[in-house]
Design a protein around this motif. Structure first.
Motif, PDB file in Angstrom:
ATOM      1  N   PHE A 148       0.836  -1.206   0.000  1.00  7.01           N
ATOM      2  CA  PHE A 148       0.000   0.000   0.000  1.00  7.01           C
ATOM      3  C   PHE A 148       0.871   1.256   0.000  1.00  7.01           C
ATOM      4  O   PHE A 148       1.952   1.279   0.602  1.00  7.01           O
ATOM      5  CB  PHE A 148      -0.945  -0.020   1.202  1.00  7.01           C
ATOM      6  CG  PHE A 148      -1.911  -1.171   1.144  1.00  7.01           C
ATOM      7  CD1 PHE A 148      -3.094  -1.055   0.424  1.00  7.01           C
ATOM      8  CD2 PHE A 148      -1.610  -2.394   1.756  1.00  7.01           C
ATOM      9  CE1 PHE A 148      -3.971  -2.132   0.330  1.00  7.01           C
ATOM     10  CE2 PHE A 148      -2.475  -3.471   1.670  1.00  7.01           C
ATOM     11  CZ  PHE A 148      -3.669  -3.346   0.954  1.00  7.01           C
ATOM     12  N   CYS A 149       0.368   2.279  -0.665  1.00 14.68           N
ATOM     13  CA  CYS A 149       1.108   3.528  -0.831  1.00 14.68           C
ATOM     14  C   CYS A 149       1.342   4.183   0.534  1.00 14.68           C
ATOM     15  O   CYS A 149       0.403   4.374   1.315  1.00 14.68           O
ATOM     16  CB  CYS A 149       0.303   4.469  -1.722  1.00 14.68           C
ATOM     17  SG  CYS A 149       1.070   6.085  -1.917  1.00 14.68           S
ATOM     18  N   ALA A 150       2.592   4.544   0.818  1.00 15.98           N
ATOM     19  CA  ALA A 150       2.929   5.152   2.099  1.00 15.98           C
ATOM     20  C   ALA A 150       2.456   6.602   2.171  1.00 15.98           C
ATOM     21  O   ALA A 150       2.419   7.204   3.243  1.00 15.98           O
ATOM     22  CB  ALA A 150       4.438   5.083   2.327  1.00 15.98           C
ATOM     23  N   ARG A 151       2.080   7.169   1.012  1.00 11.82           N
ATOM     24  CA  ARG A 151       1.602   8.559   0.997  1.00 11.82           C
ATOM     25  C   ARG A 151       0.111   8.655   1.218  1.00 11.82           C
ATOM     26  O   ARG A 151      -0.363   9.490   1.977  1.00 11.82           O
ATOM     27  CB  ARG A 151       1.944   9.196  -0.356  1.00 11.82           C
ATOM     28  CG  ARG A 151       3.148  10.076  -0.233  1.00 11.82           C
ATOM     29  CD  ARG A 151       3.603  10.772  -1.473  1.00 11.82           C
ATOM     30  NE  ARG A 151       2.679  11.006  -2.547  1.00 11.82           N
ATOM     31  CZ  ARG A 151       3.058  11.603  -3.680  1.00 11.82           C
ATOM     32  NH1 ARG A 151       4.292  12.009  -3.809  1.00 11.82           N
ATOM     33  NH2 ARG A 151       2.201  11.794  -4.644  1.00 11.82           N
ATOM     34  N   CYS A 152      -0.671   7.774   0.560  1.00 10.91           N
ATOM     35  CA  CYS A 152      -2.130   7.931   0.619  1.00 10.91           C
ATOM     36  C   CYS A 152      -2.861   6.672   1.074  1.00 10.91           C
ATOM     37  O   CYS A 152      -4.058   6.713   1.306  1.00 10.91           O
ATOM     38  CB  CYS A 152      -2.666   8.393  -0.735  1.00 10.91           C
ATOM     39  SG  CYS A 152      -2.792   7.067  -1.934  1.00 10.91           S
ATOM     40  N   GLY A 153      -2.162   5.531   1.157  1.00  9.80           N
ATOM     41  CA  GLY A 153      -2.798   4.328   1.681  1.00  9.80           C
ATOM     42  C   GLY A 153      -3.497   3.467   0.647  1.00  9.80           C
ATOM     43  O   GLY A 153      -3.957   2.373   0.971  1.00  9.80           O
ATOM     44  N   ASN A 166       4.039   1.900  -8.170  1.00 10.39           N
ATOM     45  CA  ASN A 166       3.380   3.160  -8.499  1.00 10.39           C
ATOM     46  C   ASN A 166       1.981   3.187  -7.901  1.00 10.39           C
ATOM     47  O   ASN A 166       1.303   2.163  -7.867  1.00 10.39           O
ATOM     48  CB  ASN A 166       3.275   3.327 -10.018  1.00 10.39           C
ATOM     49  CG  ASN A 166       4.644   3.489 -10.650  1.00 10.39           C
ATOM     50  OD1 ASN A 166       5.594   3.926  -9.992  1.00 10.39           O
ATOM     51  ND2 ASN A 166       4.751   3.127 -11.917  1.00 10.39           N
ATOM     52  N   CYS A 167       1.591   4.360  -7.445  1.00  7.56           N
ATOM     53  CA  CYS A 167       0.252   4.520  -6.877  1.00  7.56           C
ATOM     54  C   CYS A 167      -0.610   5.295  -7.860  1.00  7.56           C
ATOM     55  O   CYS A 167      -0.310   6.450  -8.184  1.00  7.56           O
ATOM     56  CB  CYS A 167       0.345   5.268  -5.547  1.00  7.56           C
ATOM     57  SG  CYS A 167      -1.281   5.606  -4.857  1.00  7.56           S
ATOM     58  N   ALA A 168      -1.668   4.650  -8.348  1.00 12.60           N
ATOM     59  CA  ALA A 168      -2.556   5.299  -9.323  1.00 12.60           C
ATOM     60  C   ALA A 168      -3.384   6.388  -8.650  1.00 12.60           C
ATOM     61  O   ALA A 168      -3.780   7.362  -9.285  1.00 12.60           O
ATOM     62  CB  ALA A 168      -3.472   4.259  -9.973  1.00 12.60           C
ATOM     63  N   ALA A 169      -3.641   6.264  -7.353  1.00 13.19           N
ATOM     64  CA  ALA A 169      -4.518   7.210  -6.664  1.00 13.19           C
ATOM     65  C   ALA A 169      -3.846   8.575  -6.475  1.00 13.19           C
ATOM     66  O   ALA A 169      -4.472   9.607  -6.677  1.00 13.19           O
ATOM     67  CB  ALA A 169      -4.939   6.639  -5.313  1.00 13.19           C
ATOM     68  N   CYS A 170      -2.566   8.603  -6.099  1.00 14.37           N
ATOM     69  CA  CYS A 170      -1.925   9.899  -5.824  1.00 14.37           C
ATOM     70  C   CYS A 170      -0.715  10.164  -6.716  1.00 14.37           C
ATOM     71  O   CYS A 170      -0.081  11.207  -6.607  1.00 14.37           O
ATOM     72  CB  CYS A 170      -1.526   9.987  -4.349  1.00 14.37           C
ATOM     73  SG  CYS A 170      -0.052   9.026  -3.936  1.00 14.37           S
ATOM     74  N   GLY A 171      -0.374   9.206  -7.571  1.00 12.77           N
ATOM     75  CA  GLY A 171       0.772   9.412  -8.461  1.00 12.77           C
ATOM     76  C   GLY A 171       2.116   9.149  -7.800  1.00 12.77           C
ATOM     77  O   GLY A 171       3.158   9.435  -8.387  1.00 12.77           O
TER      78      GLY A 171
HETATM   79 ZN   LIG Z   1      -0.760   6.984  -3.108  1.00 10.19          ZN
END
Ligand SMILES: [Zn+2]
Length: 315
Positions: A148-153, A166-171
């Motif tokens: 899971f993305c450490a920036r947005c979860g 890569n995180c599609a939700a926050c880039g």
């Molecule tokens: Zn993210």
């Protein structure tokens, strides 16, 4: 240190072909592509070699679809595939979770080979196979613990042949982590400082070690850890050798340091015991002739540094 890179996991000059990671999917389709397999961090081994299979091998039916692009050997792309979803019959999970898991698992599609604990086989592998297995184990472990993305979860996706998420939700882009650890050969005259952790085999002592903290140099980490754990002040520190240690994702920095005092104040929260051992006693322990002392495990950088110290090859 002249012999620095002869340490276990010291590397084999693998061509990691980082510039080709973006095309990992098309490389996989090449006829000469090969794959090594890991099951829950254990590489598949046959005759002390990491098994390389064609992508079309029937065992690949049980592999996770996403693979790690490790690099090129003689121009042929090499991947690592994760078979962790496969459940062997009669699996003993208690043994799996032990420190040096002696159990081996065999898959019906490749019964002559076995999944074996890397710590148990690491000293028998060639430098190339050790590098491939260590790299694959470390990267797969990172994917498992960083889904899971450490920036947005949000759940992130593997990219670049496994070398990025890569995180599609926050880039956000996330890269595999390596945790720096210092391990130090602290000497005073003819003696070396060793310690032991709770739960180690009886009599086993090794070099003191600890994680480097953010904002700290390697030298400062050596001095801090030795003072915290054993109450010994360290003067000059010098770098000796490094070792990737994929249990799960460390990079060990082997250092030498000169002790300024010899009285010990042991921090029992961190270690169980520490003591000074003379060169003669350590030589006896390495020869298996010491009545009480067991040296650090073969394959670990502590064993390598102590052996080099005993044979005057720290230069
Ligand atoms: Zn993210």
């Amino acid at each position: 240190m002249k012999i620095a890179e002869t340490v276990t996991f010291g590397g084999s000059g693998l061509d990691r072909a980082a510039e080709m990671r973006g095309q990992a999917d098309s490389l996989r389709a090449q006829e000469n592509a090969r794959v090594i397999l890991l099951w829950r961090g254990k590489p598949m081994i046959l005759n002390d070699e990491v098994t390389r299979l064609p992508m079309t091998h029937p065992i690949m039916d049980d592999a996770a679809p996403a693979m790690i692009f490790l690099g090129r050997e003689d121009g042929a792309p090499v991947f690592a595939a994760d078979l962790s979803q496969w459940e062997p019959e009669g699996l003993d999970t208690d043994t799996l979770n032990s420190f040096l898991d002696p159990s081996e698992q065999r898959h019906l599609a490749m019964p002559q080979a076995a999944f074996a604990e890397l710590r148990a086989v690491m000293t028998r592998l060639s430098p190339r196979d050790a590098e491939l297995a260590a790299t694959a184990k470390a990267i797969m472990g990172w994917h498992r613990s960083h889904r899971f993305c450490a920036r947005c979860g949000a759940e992130s996706e593997m990219a670049m042949g496994g070398w990025q998420r890569n995180c599609a939700a926050c880039g956000g882009h996330h890269f595999p982590r390596t945790d720096p650890v210092v391990i130090m050969l602290i000497t005073h005259g003819n003696a070396v400082l060793v310690g032991r952790s709770p739960g180690w085999p009886e009599g086993m002592y090794s070099l003191l070690a600890g994680f480097v903290e953010p904002g700290e140099t390697i030298e400062a980490a050596v001095r801090r850890e030795v003072f915290e754990e054993a109450g010994v002040r360290v003067g000059s520190v010098r770098y000796l050798s490094s070792q990737p240690w994929p249990f799960p994702s460390s990079l060990m920095f082997g250092c030498a340091g000169d002790a300024l005092n010899t009285d010990l104040t042991i921090d029992l929260e961190e270690i169980e015991d520490a003591m000074w051992v003379t060169r003669e006693e350590m030589a006896d322990a390495f020869a298996g002739n010491h009545p009480k002392l067991l040296p650090a495990r073969k394959g670990a950088i502590a064993h390598f540094l102590l052996e080099a110290w005993l044979s005057d090859r720290l230069d």
